[in-house]
Design an enzyme around this catalytic site. Structure first.
Site, short mmCIF file in Angstrom:
data_model
loop_
_atom_site.label_atom_id
_atom_site.label_comp_id
_atom_site.label_asym_id
_atom_site.label_seq_id
_atom_site.Cartn_x
_atom_site.Cartn_y
_atom_site.Cartn_z
N GLY A 46 -0.30 8.44 -5.99
CA GLY A 46 0.87 7.75 -6.51
C GLY A 46 0.66 7.14 -7.87
O GLY A 46 1.49 6.36 -8.35
N SER A 54 0.84 -1.18 0.00
CA SER A 54 0.00 0.00 0.00
C SER A 54 0.88 1.23 0.00
O SER A 54 1.86 1.30 0.76
CB SER A 54 -0.91 0.01 1.24
OG SER A 54 -1.81 1.09 1.20
N GLU A 55 0.56 2.20 -0.86
CA GLU A 55 1.46 3.35 -1.03
C GLU A 55 1.56 4.24 0.20
O GLU A 55 2.42 5.12 0.26
CB GLU A 55 1.02 4.18 -2.24
CG GLU A 55 -0.32 4.87 -2.07
CD GLU A 55 -0.73 5.61 -3.34
OE1 GLU A 55 -0.78 6.84 -3.31
OE2 GLU A 55 -1.01 4.93 -4.35
N ASN A 56 0.68 4.01 1.19
CA ASN A 56 0.83 4.77 2.43
C ASN A 56 1.82 4.12 3.39
O ASN A 56 2.05 4.63 4.49
CB ASN A 56 -0.53 4.95 3.13
CG ASN A 56 -1.19 3.63 3.49
OD1 ASN A 56 -1.19 2.70 2.70
ND2 ASN A 56 -1.76 3.55 4.68
N GLY A 57 2.45 3.00 2.97
CA GLY A 57 3.56 2.45 3.74
C GLY A 57 3.32 1.14 4.45
O GLY A 57 3.70 0.98 5.60
#
Length: 245
Positions: free
Chosen positions: A156, A74-77
């Site tokens: 993203g 997930s691009e939030n980490g």
């Protein structure tokens, strides 16, 4: 090509005879989401690292078989995204990029946005599934802005579609009746000629050698239905088959 079309028509007629939904092409939002997410989940190979976009694509993780080892990023980490959390008391510390509460699989790790984007830009993502406002017959994608309306930001998506090895657009076939699979995008592009596959509730298109090809069709819809609901030009695969819905 006519033989393929006639074969599909005959098979559709046979399915319609036993399918009570055959004459009702209206699908609920929940059913549309399920059809698209289930089909997208079939595209992953053992060991793939996959990034899911916000919205409908986040549901894809729910349909990957437990026995298949796919790592969702997930691009939030978060590397090791699991299925959506169930129950009335979710762990609100663990969310996906869309803000939904998700499970963290055994061995998952958390990191900052810098590391997340390094993974996406560095070619470490095997596949990405994301939504779109438009996709055109060249495989170009518009997903982040409608001129004159509020723009929350591109997120993203630009990094993902350029950095991922396979780009899958999972979206509703139409948007309030408006055509989304077009001859040429007229909205600001997210990326140029980067899409490998489109999955909607009606059909599946693949892009190979600069050509857009219809490879699967929902048995509830005909080839004419597909032609009448896109403006893009496409070929029909010799191995055209029904979507498993």
């Amino acid at each position: 090509m006519e033989l393929i079309t006639e074969k599909i028509k005959k098979e559709q007629n046979s399915k319609y005879a036993t399918n009570p939904l055959a004459n009702d092409k209206e699908l609920s939002k929940e059913r549309i989401r399920e059809i698209i997410a289930k089909r997208a989940a079939k595209e992953f190979k053992e060991g793939d690292v996959v990034t899911l976009g916000i919205g409908l694509p986040t549901a894809v993780a729910n349909y990957v078989p437990e026995e298949k080892h796919v790592i969702f990023q997930s691009e939030n980490g978060l590397l090791g995204v699991g299925k959506s959390q169930k129950g009335d008391t979710p762990d609100t510390r663990v969310i996906n990029a869309g803000g939904g509460f998700v499970e963290a699989k055994y061995g998952a790790c958390f990191y900052d946005s810098q590391m997340a984007f390094t993974m996406m830009r560095g070619g470490h993502i095997d596949a990405t599934v994301l939504g779109a406002l438009q996709v055109d017959e060249e495989g170009s994608l518009a997903s982040w802005m409608i001129p004159g309306k509020m723009v929350p930001g591109m997120g993203g998506s630009m990094d993902l579609v350029v950095g991922a090895k396979k780009v899958i657009v999972a979206m509703e076939h139409l948007s309030k009746g408006a055509i989304k699979i077009v001859k040429k995008c007229n909205l600001p592009l997210t990326a140029y000629k980067e899409v490998d596959m489109i999955i909607t509730e009606r059909c599946v298109f693949e892009f190979k050698n600069g050509e857009m090809t219809l490879t699967e069709v929902n048995p509830m819809f005909t080839i004419e239905d597909i032609k009448n609901s896109v403006t893009a030009e496409f070929t029909i695969s010799k191995n055209l088959k029904f979507m498993d819905v």
